[in-house]
Design a protein around this motif. Structure first.
Motif, short mmCIF file in Angstrom:
data_model
loop_
_atom_site.label_atom_id
_atom_site.label_comp_id
_atom_site.label_asym_id
_atom_site.label_seq_id
_atom_site.Cartn_x
_atom_site.Cartn_y
_atom_site.Cartn_z
N UNK A 292 0.87 -1.17 0.00
CA UNK A 292 0.00 0.00 0.00
C UNK A 292 0.91 1.22 0.00
N UNK A 293 1.21 1.75 -1.18
CA UNK A 293 2.13 2.88 -1.25
C UNK A 293 3.48 2.45 -0.71
N UNK A 294 3.94 3.14 0.34
CA UNK A 294 5.23 2.79 0.94
C UNK A 294 5.10 1.69 1.98
N UNK A 295 3.86 1.37 2.36
CA UNK A 295 3.65 0.30 3.35
C UNK A 295 3.73 -1.05 2.66
N UNK A 296 4.46 -1.97 3.30
CA UNK A 296 4.59 -3.31 2.74
C UNK A 296 4.44 -4.34 3.86
N UNK A 297 3.62 -5.37 3.63
CA UNK A 297 3.41 -6.40 4.63
C UNK A 297 3.90 -7.74 4.09
N UNK A 298 4.79 -8.37 4.86
CA UNK A 298 5.39 -9.64 4.45
C UNK A 298 4.48 -10.79 4.89
N UNK A 299 3.99 -11.55 3.92
CA UNK A 299 3.06 -12.65 4.21
C UNK A 299 3.65 -13.95 3.65
N UNK A 300 2.96 -14.61 2.73
CA UNK A 300 3.49 -15.83 2.14
C UNK A 300 3.46 -17.01 3.08
N UNK A 301 2.36 -17.17 3.82
CA UNK A 301 2.21 -18.30 4.74
C UNK A 301 1.92 -19.59 3.96
N UNK A 302 2.50 -20.69 4.41
CA UNK A 302 2.08 -21.99 3.88
C UNK A 302 0.71 -22.29 4.48
N UNK A 303 -0.21 -22.77 3.67
CA UNK A 303 -1.58 -23.03 4.13
C UNK A 303 -1.89 -24.52 4.00
N UNK A 304 -2.45 -25.09 5.05
CA UNK A 304 -3.03 -26.44 4.98
C UNK A 304 -4.52 -26.28 5.22
N UNK A 305 -5.32 -26.53 4.18
CA UNK A 305 -6.77 -26.33 4.30
C UNK A 305 -7.43 -27.52 4.98
N UNK A 306 -8.71 -27.35 5.27
CA UNK A 306 -9.46 -28.42 5.94
C UNK A 306 -9.58 -29.66 5.06
N UNK A 307 -9.35 -29.51 3.77
CA UNK A 307 -9.43 -30.65 2.85
C UNK A 307 -8.09 -31.36 2.68
N UNK A 308 -7.06 -30.89 3.41
CA UNK A 308 -5.72 -31.48 3.25
C UNK A 308 -5.25 -32.15 4.54
N UNK A 309 -6.13 -32.94 5.15
CA UNK A 309 -5.80 -33.58 6.41
C UNK A 309 -4.62 -34.54 6.27
N UNK A 310 -4.51 -35.17 5.11
CA UNK A 310 -3.41 -36.10 4.88
C UNK A 310 -2.06 -35.37 5.00
N UNK A 311 -2.02 -34.15 4.49
CA UNK A 311 -0.80 -33.34 4.56
C UNK A 311 -0.45 -33.03 6.01
#
Length: 967
Positions: free
Chosen positions: A25-44
């Motif tokens: 957002x302009x000069x504001x920057x937020x570092x994200x990039x989380x690994x996600x395990x969804x509710x459909x990926x229980x095996x993972x």
């Protein structure tokens, strides 16, 4: 357009925002990039842990701990893993985990033959950490208890934070979410001992709080972005750098006289801390003013700022001085610092302080301003000295402040105050505001504080005029007090006040004590709160105690006063030793313990927080900052169950509030804030009268209906008009708060019947439209008494119909005469019937179905005709299992109940249910023994496949059935 629910509106967007690499957002920057395990990926998820009883994801934990601590062997990492899992499942265990996350704890390293602290999170190199978010994380606490959290954040395999999502359209979402979080602490202790914080959000609001928290007031509104921009709220809060800092820097564990408490900083405190640490590193800027309203938590802001500066390698082993202006405040601050685990050196004398600074002591020093008196110039010229001055509006005026500045010419000096002075020799802005354009480094005023709920508004009322001090005398005394800067000045000048003899007159005190006793019994005690009596002197305190004991039980009140060497025996007999005073202070904070009233004159008027304190009986002449500090004792929020303290109350026996501008002489901006926070109780009477007159519209709109139809009419009216319902709730809650403050009173007395009816409309509407709420919990004893005991009629204004839950009701619904039934009354009757049943899997499912249907109906996702069709099915199922209970085992009924969902696929439900029942009966330990459960699942799967169902669908049915039976 998709259906609005917590998944579509909150959960799914959150996961989407967290998965993106970064947000800009302009000069504001937020570092994200989380690994996600969804509710459909229980095996993972199952690849990262062995069972659902594993809270730490062992595979990731081992990998990252070895990477961050290469000196550890595999067996030492295993030992560390086991130690975290075996910690006590309570707040003490949670504190130990936090200390590990912070890098404050370690392990014996065999190869090096020494103890070394370990790094579980790399706080400097954020990208070296593994950030994982798991959707709908399930945790099995024990054989019978399982919880599921909407979103859990893991850093390096350790669960550190969870997010509870609520439906934006659920009016009761905040209360329900709060109760769920408390339930998780009970039902998932071994997971919650690891997690440090949580988020509670419904897309409209975004709250956070610490785990192992004590009450509703520990939830804070995260305010970086205005409410409404949910995307930016999520992105900014979960910025990886911010979240690590949030979890490791802004949490405190404090141990006072009672059990340990966990504190997480509020948004304004975090912002102030960040500005202070930034100022500490700025070249050429050596001053700063933190202007935070009384009661908004300045102590924790100071404490965390000091901690971060001491820990920051940029400051090269600095010295931080915390400076107060009174010995009592020094002791309080010392206790706070020690309880938060800070190693603090208390300067015992002027010589001790002189030596510490001359010998270049590094670390945290606590002292009083008076010890700087006549210190030599340039005593220590280091730049990395940081001075935090509490109550800066009075601590640094005159010579003492000059001595401090001359002795430490290069120190950065930060002043903390709730009431800065604008004029005179002690101009707070002149001293601390020179390096900031707005004259302060950070401001959080009374208006901000009240709007956030950090503090409460105050109301004042005048005592009968016969007790008030003559106006002319009072004006003279207020003029004498103009040059009063601290308690010592106040005590000295008070001795010369012309009103002192009046305020110590035993006859006057006797009459006032009788008035106080009556007022306390009528207006304070019924609300469950406590009070202060503030007398002009220690002599007057003793006189008040003797007089009050004639009208109230003697254990209701205690005198808390300072000791003086030449006191007469009469005063000495009321001294408390250190342990007695500690116990009195702590017991007063507990609503269930005595005393209920403390009688004071100077002690406890600054720095003492007792949220249960509601009323101050003020019989002492004070003004300006001293007066504001004293009355702020009653502005702390307090809540018990669902009831919350509405405000603080001051009863003025002196006449200070006859003219606010004379007692509180501030500039226009400050006075505007004070006027917002401090209001004459007469205005409440006017507001109540106006509100009740306007509310007659609601009463009159329902009065024409027969009483047995009113409940349905009320519920349907507000269901069709949700904006009116919201407006009505806000109006009623405000009127209820005013009623609690005023009643018994002539104004409230005129509207007793109308207010009772209004309360019944509120209770009816809320119980129908927010069925998960317990309405009576939020009503005070005063209001309950009005409803249950003071009704002039034999029946309530609103009465719902009670339907017997039987075959007759089912036949009536099947007959097509839906217009004759009251759907909300059926909902309530079914709820009452199910509440009496034990929590078997089938009854739990029926309760869930009823709850979901009721909520969908309230949100108009289903209309009446469709809802009644669903009620018929629910009623049929209820009557069927009720009949079967007398003939079949509970387990068999549960299996049959669940398999009925697949009646279109299974030819012989009865036969298949019996076979599965016999299988399960033959494996009694399947819930504890994972191998037995695995074999059972395979055999059930085989039976379902024999019904001609394909493998994928058969596996789904088997999974759903086992999960259902595990409830």
């Amino acid at each position: 357009m998709g259906r609005i629910n917590e998944y579509n509106a909150v959960q799914k967007p959150t996961l989407t925002y967290l998965a993106q690499e970064k947000a800009q957002y302009g000069e504001e920057s937020y570092l994200l990039g989380y690994e996600i395990i969804t509710k459909h990926q229980k095996d993972k998820l199952n690849q990262l842990r062995t069972t659902e009883r594993d809270a730490i994801l062992k595979k990731i934990f081992f990998e990252k701990v070895k990477e961050l601590n290469p000196f550890l062997s595999d067996s030492e990492v295993e030992k560390l893993y086991n130690e975290l899992n075996q910690l006590s499942a309570n707040i003490s265990g949670n504190q130990t985990v936090w200390e590990y996350l912070k890098g404050l704890r370690g392990i014996d390293v065999e190869a090096e033959k020494r103890h070394r602290n370990v790094k579980l999170i790399d706080r400097e190199n954020i990208e070296k950490n593994h950030f994982l978010v798991v959707e709908e994380f399930e945790f099995q606490q024990d054989e019978n208890t399982k919880i599921r959290l909407d979103i859990v954040l893991f850093i390096n395999g350790i669960p550190v934070l969870f997010q509870e999502n609520k439906n934006p359209e659920d009016e009761n979402a905040l209360t329900v979410g709060y109760e769920q979080v408390k339930r998780y602490e009970k039902e998932g202790k071994d997971l919650m001992k690891l997690i440090q914080a949580f988020v509670l959000t419904n897309n409209h609001w975004f709250l956070y709080g610490p785990t192992w928290f004590s009450s509703y007031k520990d939830l804070y509104n995260y305010r970086e972005e205005k409410v409404g921009n949910f995307k930016k709220l999520v992105e900014s809060f979960y910025d990886k750098k911010r979240i690590v800092k949030f979890l490791t820097d802004y949490i405190l564990f404090v141990e006072k006289d009672g059990p340990p408490q966990k504190v997480i900083l509020k948004p304004h405190q975090i912002e102030a801390v960040e500005r202070i640490v930034q100022r500490a590193g700025e070249e050429g800027k050596l001053r700063g003013l933190i202007w935070h309203a009384q009661g908004s938590g300045k102590t924790y802001t100071m404490l965390v700022s000091a901690k971060l500066i001491l820990e920051d390698p940029r400051f090269e082993n600095p010295t931080v001085l915390m400076v107060v202006d009174r010995n009592e405040l020094e002791q309080q601050l010392f206790n706070n610092l020690s309880s938060a685990g800070l190693n603090v050196r208390r300067a015992e004398s002027k010589i001790d302080l002189l030596n510490l600074l001359r010998e270049d002591y590094r670390g945290l020093i606590l002292t009083t301003i008076h010890k700087f008196n006549e210190f030599p110039e340039n005593l220590n010229t280091r730049k990395n000295i940081f001075v935090f001055i509490d109550e800066a509006h009075r601590s640094t005026g005159g010579d003492l402040g000059n001595h401090l500045i001359r002795a430490l010419p290069n120190a950065t000096i930060i002043g903390f105050t709730g009431t800065p002075r604008l004029g005179g020799e002690r101009n707070t802005f002149l001293m601390f505001g020179r390096d900031d354009e707005g004259k302060y480094l950070h401001k959080y005023g009374m208006i901000d504080s009240i709007k956030d709920g950090t503090t409460l508004p105050l109301h004042y009322q005048h005592a009968p005029s016969e007790y008030l001090v003559d106006e002319k005398k009072l004006e003279e005394d207020l003029e004498k007090l103009k040059e009063c800067y601290d308690e010592e000045d106040l005590a000295r000048i008070t001795e010369k006040l012309s009103s002192k003899d009046i305020l110590e007159d035993p006859n006057r005190i006797e009459k006032i004590a009788q008035y106080i006793a009556e007022h306390f019994r009528k207006y304070v005690e019924p609300l469950g709160y406590k009070a202060f009596v503030v007398a002009v002197s220690r002599k007057a305190c003793v006189l008040y105690k003797k007089a009050l004991d004639k009208y109230l039980p003697s254990n209701y009140s205690k005198v808390v006063i300072s000791k003086y060497y030449n006191d007469p025996e009469e005063i000495k007999s009321y001294y408390l030793n250190e342990e007695e005073e500690r116990r009195v202070r702590e017991d007063f904070k507990d609503p269930e313990k005595l005393p209920k009233i403390l009688i004071v004159t100077d002690k406890l008027l600054t720095g003492y927080d007792a949220p249960v304190l509601y009323c101050m009986y003020l019989d002492k002449v004070m003004r300006d900052h001293m007066l504001l500090q004293a009355i702020a004792r009653v502005n702390r929020p307090y809540e018990k169950d669902e009831r919350r303290k509405p405000a603080g109350l001051i009863v003025d026996f002196v006449g200070l509030f006859r003219d606010l501008k004379k007692a509180l002489e501030f500039d226009a901006e400050d006075f505007e804030e004070i006027s917002y926070a401090l209001e004459d109780i007469q205005k409440l009477r006017e507001e109540f009268q106006k509100g009740m007159e306007e509310s007659k519209e609601y009463i009159n709109s329902f009065i024409a209906c027969p009483p047995e139809e009113r409940a349905e009419k009320i519920a349907q009216f507000f269901r069709e008009n949700p904006d009116k319902y919201k407006e009505f709730k806000e109006t009623y809650k405000r009127l209820k708060d005013i009623y609690d403050i005023l009643s018994p009173d002539e104004t409230t007395g005129k509207y007793l019947e109308e207010f009772k009816k209004l309360t019944e409309i509120y209770r009816t509407a809320k119980s129908c439209l927010e069925p998960s709420s317990v309405v009576d919990k939020e009503l005070s004893d005063k209001v309950k008494e009005l409803i249950y005991k003071h009704s002039k009629t034999q029946e309530y204004f609103t009465q719902g119909k009670k339907y017997p839950i039987d075959e007759h009701l089912l036949e009536r619904l099947k007959s097509g005469r839906e217009e004759e039934v009251q759907i909300y009354s059926i909902f309530k009757s079914l709820e009452d019937e199910l509440s009496q049943k034990q929590d078997t899997p089938y009854y739990m499912d029926l309760k869930r179905r009823l709850k979901n249907l009721w909520e969908e109906y309230n949100r108009k996702q289903v209309e009446t005709k469709q809802a009644l069709e669903e009620i018929k099915k629910l009623l049929e199922d209820f009557l069927k299992v009720k009949e079967e209970e007398a003939q079949k085992p509970m387990l068999l009924i549960s299996i049959h109940y669940k398999l009925k969902n697949y009646r279109h696929l299974i030819k012989d439900i009865e036969g298949l249910s019996q076979k599965i029942y016999e299988l399960i009966e033959g494996k009694p330990y399947w819930r504890e023994d994972k191998e037995e459960e695995r074999m059972l699942r395979l055999e059930i799967l085989k039976l379902i496949k024999n019904e001609g169902i394909d493998l994928k669908l058969a596996n789904r049915i088997q999974n759903e059935l086992i999960d259902f039976l595990k409830q």
